[in-house]
Design a protein around this motif. Structure first.
Motif, PDB file in Angstrom:
ATOM      1  N   VAL A 148       0.496  -0.811   0.006  1.00  0.00           N
ATOM      2  CA  VAL A 148       0.011  -0.126  -0.408  1.00  0.00           C
ATOM      3  C   VAL A 148       1.169   1.687  -0.244  1.00  0.00           C
ATOM      4  CG1 VAL A 148      -1.565   1.517   1.458  1.00  0.00           C
ATOM      5  CG2 VAL A 148      -1.691  -1.119   1.830  1.00  0.00           C
ATOM      6  N   VAL A 149       1.594   1.256   0.784  1.00  0.00           N
ATOM      7  CA  VAL A 149       2.590   2.018   1.209  1.00  0.00           C
ATOM      8  C   VAL A 149       3.329   2.232  -0.117  1.00  0.00           C
ATOM      9  CG1 VAL A 149       5.076   3.292   1.609  1.00  0.00           C
ATOM     10  CG2 VAL A 149       3.567   1.693   3.574  1.00  0.00           C
ATOM     11  N   ALA A 150       3.554   1.475  -0.823  1.00  0.00           N
ATOM     12  CA  ALA A 150       4.166   1.890  -2.396  1.00  0.00           C
ATOM     13  C   ALA A 150       3.632   2.014  -3.154  1.00  0.00           C
ATOM     14  CB  ALA A 150       5.286   0.341  -2.943  1.00  0.00           C
ATOM     15  N   MET A 151       2.377   1.698  -3.411  1.00  0.00           N
ATOM     16  CA  MET A 151       1.724   2.526  -4.789  1.00  0.00           C
ATOM     17  C   MET A 151       0.669   3.889  -4.364  1.00  0.00           C
ATOM     18  SD  MET A 151      -1.802   2.659  -5.126  1.00  0.00           S
ATOM     19  CE  MET A 151      -2.500   2.778  -3.531  1.00  0.00           C
ATOM     20  N   TYR A 152       1.288   3.982  -2.623  1.00  0.00           N
ATOM     21  CA  TYR A 152       0.755   5.484  -2.720  1.00  0.00           C
ATOM     22  C   TYR A 152       1.591   6.667  -2.643  1.00  0.00           C
ATOM     23  CZ  TYR A 152      -1.248   9.439   0.164  1.00  0.00           C
ATOM     24  OH  TYR A 152      -1.127  10.850   0.817  1.00  0.00           O
ATOM     25  N   HIS A 153       2.734   6.075  -2.217  1.00  0.00           N
ATOM     26  CA  HIS A 153       4.453   6.832  -2.114  1.00  0.00           C
ATOM     27  C   HIS A 153       4.266   7.397  -4.090  1.00  0.00           C
ATOM     28  CE1 HIS A 153       5.256   7.497   1.022  1.00  0.00           C
ATOM     29  NE2 HIS A 153       5.808   6.800   2.077  1.00  0.00           N
ATOM     30  N   GLY A 154       3.860   6.004  -5.316  1.00  0.00           N
ATOM     31  CA  GLY A 154       3.763   6.139  -6.855  1.00  0.00           C
ATOM     32  C   GLY A 154       2.776   6.974  -7.371  1.00  0.00           C
ATOM     33  N   LEU A 155       1.905   7.592  -6.277  1.00  0.00           N
ATOM     34  CA  LEU A 155       1.072   8.561  -7.052  1.00  0.00           C
ATOM     35  C   LEU A 155       1.300  10.104  -6.407  1.00  0.00           C
ATOM     36  CD1 LEU A 155      -2.862   6.254  -6.106  1.00  0.00           C
ATOM     37  CD2 LEU A 155      -1.750   6.905  -7.967  1.00  0.00           C
ATOM     38  N   GLN A 156       1.610   9.873  -5.616  1.00  0.00           N
ATOM     39  CA  GLN A 156       2.204  11.715  -5.302  1.00  0.00           C
ATOM     40  C   GLN A 156       3.743  11.726  -6.114  1.00  0.00           C
ATOM     41  OE1 GLN A 156       0.437  12.496  -2.611  1.00  0.00           O
ATOM     42  NE2 GLN A 156      -0.328  10.308  -3.071  1.00  0.00           N
ATOM     43  N   GLN A 157       4.256  11.574  -6.811  1.00  0.00           N
ATOM     44  CA  GLN A 157       4.831  11.779  -7.055  1.00  0.00           C
ATOM     45  C   GLN A 157       4.991  11.193  -9.483  1.00  0.00           C
ATOM     46  OE1 GLN A 157       8.906   9.688  -6.081  1.00  0.00           O
ATOM     47  NE2 GLN A 157       7.786   7.302  -5.841  1.00  0.00           N
TER      48      GLN A 157
ATOM     49  N   ARG B  12      12.845  11.118  -8.956  1.00  0.00           N
ATOM     50  CA  ARG B  12      14.010  10.070  -8.447  1.00  0.00           C
ATOM     51  C   ARG B  12      12.334   9.340  -7.485  1.00  0.00           C
ATOM     52  NH1 ARG B  12      18.590  10.817  -8.191  1.00  0.00           N
ATOM     53  NH2 ARG B  12      19.735  12.230 -10.148  1.00  0.00           N
ATOM     54  N   LEU B  13      13.410   7.945  -6.463  1.00  0.00           N
ATOM     55  CA  LEU B  13      12.288   8.030  -5.856  1.00  0.00           C
ATOM     56  C   LEU B  13      12.081   8.749  -4.248  1.00  0.00           C
ATOM     57  CD1 LEU B  13      13.222   3.621  -6.010  1.00  0.00           C
ATOM     58  CD2 LEU B  13      11.582   5.155  -7.206  1.00  0.00           C
ATOM     59  N   SER B  14      11.282   8.513  -3.493  1.00  0.00           N
ATOM     60  CA  SER B  14      11.192   8.398  -1.841  1.00  0.00           C
ATOM     61  C   SER B  14      11.749   8.258  -1.590  1.00  0.00           C
ATOM     62  CB  SER B  14       9.605   9.019  -1.502  1.00  0.00           C
ATOM     63  OG  SER B  14       9.122   7.983  -1.578  1.00  0.00           O
ATOM     64  N   PRO B  15      13.163   9.236  -0.110  1.00  0.00           N
ATOM     65  CA  PRO B  15      12.793   8.361   1.120  1.00  0.00           C
ATOM     66  C   PRO B  15      12.606   7.430   1.568  1.00  0.00           C
ATOM     67  CG  PRO B  15      13.935  11.007   1.277  1.00  0.00           C
ATOM     68  CD  PRO B  15      12.515  10.183   0.038  1.00  0.00           C
ATOM     69  N   GLU B  16      10.978   7.609   1.279  1.00  0.00           N
ATOM     70  CA  GLU B  16      10.843   6.053   2.241  1.00  0.00           C
ATOM     71  C   GLU B  16      10.127   4.607   0.612  1.00  0.00           C
ATOM     72  OE1 GLU B  16       7.522   3.780   4.361  1.00  0.00           O
ATOM     73  OE2 GLU B  16       9.254   5.513   4.956  1.00  0.00           O
ATOM     74  N   THR B  17      10.271   5.121  -0.364  1.00  0.00           N
ATOM     75  CA  THR B  17      10.498   4.373  -1.010  1.00  0.00           C
ATOM     76  C   THR B  17      11.857   3.408  -1.290  1.00  0.00           C
ATOM     77  OG1 THR B  17       8.409   5.357  -2.528  1.00  0.00           O
ATOM     78  CG2 THR B  17       9.632   3.151  -3.851  1.00  0.00           C
ATOM     79  N   LYS B  18      12.557   4.416  -1.442  1.00  0.00           N
ATOM     80  CA  LYS B  18      14.486   3.835  -0.855  1.00  0.00           C
ATOM     81  C   LYS B  18      14.439   2.644  -0.348  1.00  0.00           C
ATOM     82  CE  LYS B  18      16.169   7.268  -3.364  1.00  0.00           C
ATOM     83  NZ  LYS B  18      17.155   8.653  -2.819  1.00  0.00           N
TER      84      LYS B  18
END
Length: 262
Positions: free
Chosen positions: A215-224, A229-235
């Motif tokens: 869920v986190v990965a999908m959500y952060h993918g929507l935010q950028q 570049r990947l967000s720190p959380e996604t990294k």
């Protein structure tokens, strides 16, 4: 009985024993072999599953193919449908043993070929009413009748549980923690997150086994924006995923898993 209905096995003393093939063993042989689809059939593994030699399994499978035993005739399909319809018209719960006796095929084959769908229940995921009882029922049926690497037959599972086939497939995916991120589901995630809901709780609203990491990965993918570049959380999530799986996966397998995960 002709030689095609028996197989040879060696016991610990080096002698040979003759074991007749049962109807159930023939059915399991067909399911295991067809489960490989376009891949090379591992007869050694199948022999281990059935307690027979790899040669005996390969020979028996091809003999069944030549005799037309592998696939039922249209007459069998029609007879199965008619018997099921007859039982339903009388208000009875389907007795698959009786169907098997009437048609002349084993119970599992009748479950696989029955095309009757009227009156089947729907099965959708509702976090407020979800029970593992039905999920475990389907999982046990698949494990007993389609052990890996065989491909589960969801028509059979649907008939066994008398539940819509597409719903069985969808629930099976959810139980494995897989989900299709449709625009509707993405919008639900964004809405729940905007209300302060934790990612683990969002996952539970969507599927019984959906991890918070997905869920986190999908959500952060929507935010950028795309290709950013990947967000720190996604990294952090990617590093944790690689560390967890690098020792047990090849490079190619790791890439495929990462595509599913992120």
């Amino acid at each position: 009985m002709h030689a095609g209905s028996r197989c040879v096995e060696s016991d610990v003393r080096g002698k040979h024993k003759w074991h007749p093939w049962t109807v159930d063993e023939n059915a399991r042989l067909r399911r295991l072999a067809t489960g490989y689809e376009n891949r090379s059939i591992d007869w050694l593994a199948i022999g281990g599953e059935l307690g027979k030699s790899s040669i005996a399994c390969r020979v028996k499978y091809h003999q069944n193919q030549e005799l037309g035993i592998a696939d039922p005739s249209q007459g069998h399909v029609d007879a199965t449908n008619q018997e099921v319809q007859r039982q339903l018209s009388q208000g009875h719960q389907i007795d698959w043993a009786q169907v098997s006796q009437a048609v002349g095929l084993d119970v599992l084959k009748c479950l696989e070929i029955c095309q009757v769908d009227n009156g089947k229940a729907r099965w959708t995921f509702d976090p407020n009413t979800f029970s593992w009882e039905m999920a475990d029922w389907m999982k046990a049926f698949i494990a007993d009748n389609y052990p890996a690497p065989a491909t589960p037959n969801f028509r059979a599972a649907s008939n066994y549980m008398w539940i819509n086939r597409d719903d069985c497939i969808h629930m099976s995916n959810l139980l494995q923690g897989n989900i299709v991120w449709t625009d509707e589901i993405k919008a639900r995630v964004v809405d729940m997150r905007s209300k302060g809901m934790q990612f683990k709780d969002i996952g539970k609203q969507l599927s019984p086994n959906l991890s918070a990491a997905k869920v986190v990965a999908m959500y952060h993918g929507l935010q950028q924006p795309p290709h950013s570049r990947l967000s720190p959380e996604t990294k952090r999530l990617v590093r944790a995923f690689v560390d967890e799986n690098a020792e047990r996966c090849t490079y190619h397998e790791l890439l495929q898993l990462a595509k599913v995960q992120f």
